[in-house]
Each structure stands twice: as structure tokens, then as C-alpha cells.
Scaffold this motif. Structure first.
Motif, PDB file in Angstrom:
ATOM      1  N   TYR A 445       0.979  -1.169   0.005  1.00  0.00           N
ATOM      2  CA  TYR A 445       0.179  -0.007   0.143  1.00  0.00           C
ATOM      3  C   TYR A 445       0.897   1.537  -0.118  1.00  0.00           C
ATOM      4  CZ  TYR A 445      -3.181  -3.505   1.762  1.00  0.00           C
ATOM      5  OH  TYR A 445      -4.109  -4.681   1.867  1.00  0.00           O
ATOM      6  N   ASP A 446       2.085   1.197   0.669  1.00  0.00           N
ATOM      7  CA  ASP A 446       2.964   2.301   0.710  1.00  0.00           C
ATOM      8  C   ASP A 446       3.438   2.709  -0.559  1.00  0.00           C
ATOM      9  OD1 ASP A 446       2.691   2.635   3.487  1.00  0.00           O
ATOM     10  OD2 ASP A 446       4.589   1.575   4.012  1.00  0.00           O
ATOM     11  N   ARG A 447       3.713   1.487  -1.360  1.00  0.00           N
ATOM     12  CA  ARG A 447       4.438   1.492  -2.561  1.00  0.00           C
ATOM     13  C   ARG A 447       3.355   2.362  -3.770  1.00  0.00           C
ATOM     14  NH1 ARG A 447       7.241   3.368  -6.073  1.00  0.00           N
ATOM     15  NH2 ARG A 447       8.304   2.356  -7.742  1.00  0.00           N
ATOM     16  N   VAL A 448       2.170   2.224  -3.600  1.00  0.00           N
ATOM     17  CA  VAL A 448       0.997   2.549  -4.368  1.00  0.00           C
ATOM     18  C   VAL A 448       0.937   4.097  -3.860  1.00  0.00           C
ATOM     19  CG1 VAL A 448      -1.400   2.700  -4.967  1.00  0.00           C
ATOM     20  CG2 VAL A 448      -0.179   0.644  -4.793  1.00  0.00           C
ATOM     21  N   HIS A 459      -5.513   3.626   0.422  1.00  0.00           N
ATOM     22  CA  HIS A 459      -5.995   4.285   1.652  1.00  0.00           C
ATOM     23  C   HIS A 459      -6.991   3.294   2.536  1.00  0.00           C
ATOM     24  CE1 HIS A 459      -3.645   8.010   1.514  1.00  0.00           C
ATOM     25  NE2 HIS A 459      -3.940   7.925   0.452  1.00  0.00           N
ATOM     26  N   TYR A 460      -7.912   2.868   1.385  1.00  0.00           N
ATOM     27  CA  TYR A 460      -9.001   1.807   1.971  1.00  0.00           C
ATOM     28  C   TYR A 460      -8.313   0.740   2.664  1.00  0.00           C
ATOM     29  CZ  TYR A 460     -12.954  -1.254   1.607  1.00  0.00           C
ATOM     30  OH  TYR A 460     -13.862  -2.197   2.001  1.00  0.00           O
ATOM     31  N   LEU A 461      -7.501  -0.015   1.655  1.00  0.00           N
ATOM     32  CA  LEU A 461      -7.377  -1.461   2.209  1.00  0.00           C
ATOM     33  C   LEU A 461      -6.175  -1.201   3.234  1.00  0.00           C
ATOM     34  CD1 LEU A 461      -6.392  -3.014  -1.222  1.00  0.00           C
ATOM     35  CD2 LEU A 461      -8.416  -3.291   0.287  1.00  0.00           C
ATOM     36  N   ARG A 462      -5.216  -0.264   3.445  1.00  0.00           N
ATOM     37  CA  ARG A 462      -4.564   0.063   4.406  1.00  0.00           C
ATOM     38  C   ARG A 462      -5.496   0.151   5.694  1.00  0.00           C
ATOM     39  NH1 ARG A 462      -1.703   4.278   3.170  1.00  0.00           N
ATOM     40  NH2 ARG A 462       0.268   3.374   3.014  1.00  0.00           N
ATOM     41  N   GLY A 463      -6.498   0.808   5.731  1.00  0.00           N
ATOM     42  CA  GLY A 463      -7.546   0.985   6.937  1.00  0.00           C
ATOM     43  C   GLY A 463      -8.023  -0.399   7.208  1.00  0.00           C
ATOM     44  N   LEU A 464      -8.135  -1.361   6.204  1.00  0.00           N
ATOM     45  CA  LEU A 464      -8.728  -2.627   6.449  1.00  0.00           C
ATOM     46  C   LEU A 464      -7.842  -3.588   7.234  1.00  0.00           C
ATOM     47  CD1 LEU A 464     -10.804  -3.646   3.272  1.00  0.00           C
ATOM     48  CD2 LEU A 464     -11.699  -2.563   5.467  1.00  0.00           C
ATOM     49  N   THR A 465      -6.450  -3.324   6.801  1.00  0.00           N
ATOM     50  CA  THR A 465      -5.512  -3.933   7.305  1.00  0.00           C
ATOM     51  C   THR A 465      -4.898  -3.583   8.949  1.00  0.00           C
ATOM     52  OG1 THR A 465      -4.271  -4.454   5.578  1.00  0.00           O
ATOM     53  CG2 THR A 465      -2.946  -4.753   7.210  1.00  0.00           C
ATOM     54  N   TYR A 472      -6.671   0.486  15.762  1.00  0.00           N
ATOM     55  CA  TYR A 472      -7.843   1.199  15.187  1.00  0.00           C
ATOM     56  C   TYR A 472      -7.819   2.937  15.001  1.00  0.00           C
ATOM     57  CZ  TYR A 472      -9.722  -3.290  16.887  1.00  0.00           C
ATOM     58  OH  TYR A 472     -10.052  -4.359  16.998  1.00  0.00           O
ATOM     59  N   ALA A 473      -6.655   3.450  15.628  1.00  0.00           N
ATOM     60  CA  ALA A 473      -6.679   5.001  15.493  1.00  0.00           C
ATOM     61  C   ALA A 473      -6.360   5.156  14.005  1.00  0.00           C
ATOM     62  CB  ALA A 473      -5.851   5.468  16.584  1.00  0.00           C
ATOM     63  N   GLU A 474      -5.196   4.342  13.715  1.00  0.00           N
ATOM     64  CA  GLU A 474      -4.357   4.452  12.324  1.00  0.00           C
ATOM     65  C   GLU A 474      -5.533   3.809  11.163  1.00  0.00           C
ATOM     66  OE1 GLU A 474      -0.049   3.186  12.939  1.00  0.00           O
ATOM     67  OE2 GLU A 474      -1.481   1.901  14.046  1.00  0.00           O
ATOM     68  N   ALA A 475      -6.432   2.800  11.684  1.00  0.00           N
ATOM     69  CA  ALA A 475      -7.266   2.349  10.494  1.00  0.00           C
ATOM     70  C   ALA A 475      -8.213   3.525  10.325  1.00  0.00           C
ATOM     71  CB  ALA A 475      -8.166   1.234  11.196  1.00  0.00           C
ATOM     72  N   ILE A 476      -8.714   4.350  11.343  1.00  0.00           N
ATOM     73  CA  ILE A 476      -9.990   5.268  11.304  1.00  0.00           C
ATOM     74  C   ILE A 476      -9.079   6.430  10.204  1.00  0.00           C
ATOM     75  CG2 ILE A 476     -11.064   7.241  12.488  1.00  0.00           C
ATOM     76  CD1 ILE A 476     -11.313   4.815  14.680  1.00  0.00           C
ATOM     77  N   ALA A 477      -7.867   6.609  10.525  1.00  0.00           N
ATOM     78  CA  ALA A 477      -7.305   7.776   9.941  1.00  0.00           C
ATOM     79  C   ALA A 477      -7.078   7.534   8.426  1.00  0.00           C
ATOM     80  CB  ALA A 477      -5.796   8.221  10.399  1.00  0.00           C
ATOM     81  N   THR A 481      -9.343   9.220   5.288  1.00  0.00           N
ATOM     82  CA  THR A 481      -8.841   9.782   4.114  1.00  0.00           C
ATOM     83  C   THR A 481      -9.336   9.205   2.825  1.00  0.00           C
ATOM     84  OG1 THR A 481      -6.659  10.372   5.169  1.00  0.00           O
ATOM     85  CG2 THR A 481      -6.710   9.870   2.795  1.00  0.00           C
ATOM     86  N   ALA A 482      -9.662   7.762   2.682  1.00  0.00           N
ATOM     87  CA  ALA A 482     -10.164   7.239   1.599  1.00  0.00           C
ATOM     88  C   ALA A 482     -11.280   7.579   1.444  1.00  0.00           C
ATOM     89  CB  ALA A 482     -10.149   5.386   1.950  1.00  0.00           C
ATOM     90  N   VAL A 483     -12.415   7.851   2.308  1.00  0.00           N
ATOM     91  CA  VAL A 483     -13.927   8.148   1.822  1.00  0.00           C
ATOM     92  C   VAL A 483     -14.162   9.318   1.000  1.00  0.00           C
ATOM     93  CG1 VAL A 483     -15.985   8.858   2.949  1.00  0.00           C
ATOM     94  CG2 VAL A 483     -14.827   6.900   3.938  1.00  0.00           C
ATOM     95  N   PRO A 484     -13.537  10.272   1.211  1.00  0.00           N
ATOM     96  CA  PRO A 484     -13.688  11.582   0.146  1.00  0.00           C
ATOM     97  C   PRO A 484     -12.946  11.152  -1.139  1.00  0.00           C
ATOM     98  CG  PRO A 484     -12.279  12.317   2.002  1.00  0.00           C
ATOM     99  CD  PRO A 484     -12.670  10.976   2.387  1.00  0.00           C
ATOM    100  N   LEU A 485     -12.056  10.723  -1.120  1.00  0.00           N
ATOM    101  CA  LEU A 485     -11.266  10.171  -2.368  1.00  0.00           C
ATOM    102  C   LEU A 485     -12.048   9.240  -3.460  1.00  0.00           C
ATOM    103  CD1 LEU A 485      -7.682   9.970  -1.172  1.00  0.00           C
ATOM    104  CD2 LEU A 485      -8.458  11.666  -2.543  1.00  0.00           C
ATOM    105  N   SER A 486     -13.021   8.371  -2.451  1.00  0.00           N
ATOM    106  CA  SER A 486     -13.834   7.494  -3.191  1.00  0.00           C
ATOM    107  C   SER A 486     -15.179   8.125  -3.589  1.00  0.00           C
ATOM    108  CB  SER A 486     -14.128   6.138  -2.626  1.00  0.00           C
ATOM    109  OG  SER A 486     -15.001   6.452  -1.348  1.00  0.00           O
ATOM    110  N   ASP A 487     -15.437   9.395  -3.470  1.00  0.00           N
ATOM    111  CA  ASP A 487     -16.729   9.873  -3.740  1.00  0.00           C
ATOM    112  C   ASP A 487     -17.897   9.244  -2.728  1.00  0.00           C
ATOM    113  OD1 ASP A 487     -18.618  11.634  -4.625  1.00  0.00           O
ATOM    114  OD2 ASP A 487     -18.915  10.298  -6.412  1.00  0.00           O
TER     115      ASP A 487
END
Length: 546
Positions: A445-448, A459-465, A472-477, A481-487
Motif C-alpha cells: 500500500y505504501d508503494r502505491v 488508503h482503504y485497504l490500509r485501513g482494513l489491514t 484502530y486509530a490508524e485504521a480510522i485515519a 482519507t479514503a472516503v472522500p477520495l472515493s466519492d
């Protein structure tokens, strides 16, 4: 010297090291010699018995992705001593192997053609992609061609050829330039003036250079002067000429795919090239415009295979990027893939696209249907074993059948020929996630994100991982980030609510449920998703006490 670290920190063979790096053994051995990959050898054992430490490899990967800086702050790229000599030795050995030897395989990268006198446009980029496709079909068992997804990363680069080749693990590089100029009238004798377009009658000058990567030696160069309408057969001529410049043995096998039918006229090809140019933008608007262009090509030539495949590819990515629901996109992708297969039953791309779409539409089908789908993949791989898209689709199928290690192998093969593809890197990351290798997943995910900081799915898959790791704090962050980028993808919002619930913040999850219900008033949101989240929130102890 002895090494007393725990056994689980060690990789005990070339095969294990290669699997950890998601490359083949040959590439990893070359990295040791060329780039200092930290490999250890067992004392008093045969020379080929090796091992490595995971943390040393992780640090080497980190340093490799961050070029050293000189005092002025500019990156420097020192070439290891003996690199050229080693490459020449390998190339010499390659020339000495017989044509039938399976080791005789080359990898070539086609860099984006420059549009002389202007910004890169649909024609210059389309010509690049068309040449990649033609070369890939020419000798698929002997010649690997880096996919356009990775090649386009060098659209405006000033990096030298050896550096690009090293990053793409390519033996040869093709550079090209296109200059277009209109004829005095824009029409040829006999043309229907009412059917003219801005491209009608344009004259082309196409310059092409084939460069050996190891020492930047110019192997072959040529210039072509033609008209747009006269360029329809040029891609195939270029592909065959380049293959002969590399080695006559590349054409020793009957190249059945070499006879892929050209479009009926230049308007068809122009519409298709425009569609691929827009498709590569990977935006909602770009995908919609790409569909319009592919449809235009099919209106002019209903049997034009690449346009059918372009439509299937577009619907696949609309769903992948969360821009269209799978329920809507996948049946349309299947319809286009099956149309491509009817056009050419021996097309590897059409076979694989049909199998991939069928798996998405049918889900975990009964065994008989599953065998039929896998049979299509086997046919596709046999016809085009070095096509990254086919390998990636096959990997996704295997993953859906919970055959994770087999899927990982297919994704690794795909990456070899498309090393900078965000989709393939994310596939690798998620496969490692499902195998419980969370740190390896995070590295992908970092490479992407290095390639595209605004890539929503990374960002989404990082959150799931992070959620699976209990961080959980890092997952939420990451998910915030992913939600607005995904519309505001409903699935992304659900995963964010899930992370809040697991972090014991049910009030935040309840707010997300409200957001989902507001979105459902404007566009489709799965009722099952809403019911599931409602049930989980309602059952949370902190809320039921109130």
C-alpha cells in the motif's frame, strides 16, 4: 561469522527470498549482484545455499525506493561497478542459447511516444499502447513487454534509459516520437468532405529507436513518413521489425496472434486510440468518455476486437475504483467480453476477460461452472503466458476461490511485466493481508501511495489491514482519507463505521449510518449494508444503555 537470530526472521532459500520480494529467483539473484541485496551464505555448505533476514531486506527496499541525495539536494544514481560487464555477459549468454531453449526470454519496455511540438495527446499515447499490444502478441512465450500502465509513469521523465530499464527490469527500451501535420486541404482525392474530421489527411512522421538497456547502445533506428490513413498497418510492421532487430528466433514460432485484424479505416483506429487515452486518465469523466469513444469505434466497425475489450476494461475499472456498483458494471463487462470472444474465439485477452467477468457475475458458482471458468483462464494463459492483465484476472479468480498462495503466484507474474501498476500492487497487498502477512501488505500500500498519493483504494485497504491488526486509530485515519477520495463509497463508509465500532466509538459509527442513509436518498446503497450496520450499532452496549 554466525547468525543467532530467531529462525522465523530468516528466509532460508532463493525461493523463499524471491517469494518475500514477489519476484522470480533470477531477478533476485541479479539484484544481489547489481544492487547489493543483502544475501548471506551458509558456512561450509555449497555456494548456492543462501539465507536472508527479513528486516535487512525491508531496509534495503526502503533505501532502494529513496535515491541518495547529493549536497545540492538532487538525487544521484551511482551505477554499481561491473554492472555493464555483468549485463553484457548475460546478454552474450542469451545469444548463445538455442532458439528452442525456454530460457531465451527478453523483456522490452516501450516508453511513451513524444508528441513533437505539443503536449502528449491521444494519438502519441495510443500509438505507444498499440505497439505494446502488438509486440506482446508477437512472440508471447519469448518476449515479455512491460504494460502501458507502468510505461506511462515515464511520460515526462528525464531519467536515463539504463535507470528506467533497471526500475522496470527490462532488457531493451523503445523510444519514439510522433510529428503530425495536416495536408493542405485536410482531405485526400475522393474523400467525402462531409465526413472529414480534424485528423483527416494528416501526415505523420514517426521516429523509433531500439536501445539496449545495459549500456544504452542504439541497436536500431528508423523513421516513417506516412499519412494517418496509411498508418493502419504500421504498428504491426514496427512490431515485426523490432522483433527481427532483437533476434530472428523471436519469430520462429507461428505467431497466430500476429494476424490480429486491423480496423477497417483510420476513423475506427482514431476513435479507439482516443478511448484508450481517456481510459488511462482513470477518472469517472474519463471512463465515460472512453466508453463513448469505444462505442463510436464499434459503430464504424462492429467486429473490431480491441474496442469490445476496451469497454470490458472500462466497466471493470469503474467498479474497481468504486465509481459504479459491481451489480451494474459486471454484467456490462461480461456482455462486452463475450462480444469480443465471438469476434475472435482464439483471443487470449477475450478468453480471460470473459472468464473474469463470469466469475464476478456468477460469484461462487457450483463446481461445474467453476471448472468451466478456470478452463477459459487456462486457454488464455497458454495463448499469452506473459500478459499481465490475464495473470492478474486469473489471480483474482483464484483468490475468490480462497486459493491464496496460487493467487499470489499469478499476481507476482503480473507484476513482473507491470511493476508500477497500482491495481496489481494492491492485489498483492490484499493477498498478503488474507494470508495474515500484514506488514508485507502495508508495504505494498505504501508503494502505491508513492506512485499516487490520492489513490483511494490504497488508503482503504490500509485501513482494513490496520483494523485487522487492532490498530484502530490508524485504521480510522486511513479510512477517513479514503472516503472522500472515493466519492463517499458506501462500502468505504461501512468499513469506517466498522473501525469506529471496534474502537468503542459507537456514536461516530451512528453518524456514518446517518450519512449512508442520506446518500441512499440520492443513489443506490445496498439495503443489506444499511441493515447490517443498523443492527450492529443498535446492539452496541454503550448505546443500548441509553
Amino acid at each position: 561469522m554466525t547468525h543467532s537470530r530467531p529462525a522465523d526472521e530468516r528466509l532460508e532459500s532463493w525461493k523463499e527470498i524471491a517469494a518475500y520480494l514477489d519476484r522470480d529467483v533470477r531477478t533476485v539473484q541479479r539484484w544481489e549482484k547489481r544492487e547489493g541485496l543483502p544475501i548471506h551464505r551458509h558456512e561450509h555448505q555449497k555456494r548456492g545455499t543462501v539465507f536472508a533476514f527479513r528486516d535487512e531486506i525491508d531496509e534495503w527496499l526502503r533505501l532502494r525506493s529513496s535515491p541518495p541525495q547529493d549536497p545540492s539536494g538532487r538525487p544521484t544514481w551511482p551505477i554499481p561497478a561491473g554492472l555493464v560487464a555483468l549485463a553484457l555477459a548475460l546478454l552474450t549468454a542469451w545469444w548463445m542459447w538455442p532458439a528452442s531453449d525456454s530460457r531465451q526470454r527478453l523483456t522490452i519496455a516501450v516508453l511513451p511516444f513524444q508528441n513533437v511540438g505539443g503536449e502528449p495527446d491521444f494519438f502519441s499515447q495510443g500509438l505507444t499502447e498499440e505497439l505494446i499490444t502488438r509486440l506482446g502478441r508477437l512472440a508471447p512465450t519469448q518476449l515479455g513487454v512491460i504494460a502501458s500502465t507502468s510505461a506511462l509513469h515515464y511520460l515526462r521523465t528525464s531519467k536515463p534509459v539504463p535507470e528506467i530499464a533497471s526500475e522496470l527490469d527490462a532488457d531493451y527500451v523503445i523510444e519514439g516520437a510522433v510529428r503530425r501535420s495536416p495536408s493542405p486541404t485536410g482531405l485526400k482525392p475522393g474523400d467525402d468532405e462531409s465526413a472529414a474530421s480534424p485528423s483527416a489527411g494528416q501526415q505523420l512522421r514517426i521516429d523509433v529507436r531500439l536501445i539496449r538497456a545495459a549500456d544504452a547502445t542504439l541497436v536500431w533506428t528508423h523513421s516513417y513518413d506516412t499519412s494517418l490513413s496509411g498508418s493502419l498497418g504500421l504498428q504491426q510492421e514496427l512490431a515485426v521489425t523490432i522483433a527481427r532487430a532483437l533476434s530472428p528466433s523471436l519469430l520462429s514460432d507461428p505467431p497466430s496472434a500476429q494476424s490480429a485484424r486491423a480496423p477497417q479505416n483510420w476513423q475506427v483506429w482514431e476513435a479507439y486510440l482516443r478511448g484508450r487515452f481517456l481510459w488511462n486518465k482513470a477518472t469517472r469523466h474519463g471512463f465515460q468518455q472512453a466508453l463513448d469513444s469505444f462505442q463510436t469505434a464499434l459503430q464504424l466497425d462492429p467486429a473490431y476486437l480491441p474496442a469490445h475489450l476496451g469497454i470490458a476494461d472500462t466497466y471493470f475499472l469503474l467498479a474497481h475504483y468504486g465509481l459504479m456498483s459491481g451489480a451494474e458494471a459486471f454484467p456490462k463487462a461480461l456482455q462486452a467480453a463475450e462480444a469480443a470472444l465471438r469476434t475472435d474465439p482464439q483471443s487470449a485477452e477475450a478468453l480471460a476477460a470473459t472468464a473474469y467477468a463470469r466469475n464476478l457475475v456468477e460469484g461462487k458458482a457450483e463446481d461445474a461452472k467453476s471448472d468451466s471458468i478456470e478452463g477459459l483462464f487456462h486457454q488464455a494463459v497458454a495463448l499469452h503466458p506473459r500478459h499481465p492483465g490475464i495473470r492478474r484476472w486469473y489471480g483474482a479468480y483464484l483468490r475468490s476461490r480462497e486459493r491464496q498462495e496460487e493467487a499470489l503466484e499469478q499476481f507476482q507474474r503480473a507484476r513482473q511485466l507491470d511493476p508500477l501498476s497500482p491495481i496489481i500492487l494492491l492485489d498483492l497487498g490484499w493477498c498478503h493481508h488474507q494470508l495474515g502477512r500484514y506488514q508485507r501488505a502495508l508495504a505494498f500500500y505504501d508503494r502505491v501511495e508513492q506512485l499516487d498519493p490520492a489513490h483511494a483504494k490504497a488508503h482503504y485497504l490500509r485501513g482494513l489491514t490496520f483494523t485487522a491488526m487492532g490498530r484502530y486509530a490508524e485504521a480510522i485515519a486511513s479510512l477517513e482519507t479514503a472516503v472522500p477520495l472515493s466519492d463517499n463509497s458506501p462500502h468505504y463508509l461501512y468499513s469506517l463505521a466498522d473501525a469506529y465500532l471496534k474502537a468503542e466509538q459507537p456514536q461516530q459509527a451512528a453518524r456514518i449510518l446517518d450519512r449512508l442513509q442520506e446518500i441512499a436518498a440520492r443513489r443506490h446503497v445496498s439495503p443489506r449494508l444499511l441493515e447490517k450496520l443498523q443492527s450492529r450499532i443498535s446492539a452496541h452496549p454503550d448505546l443500548t444503555k441509553r
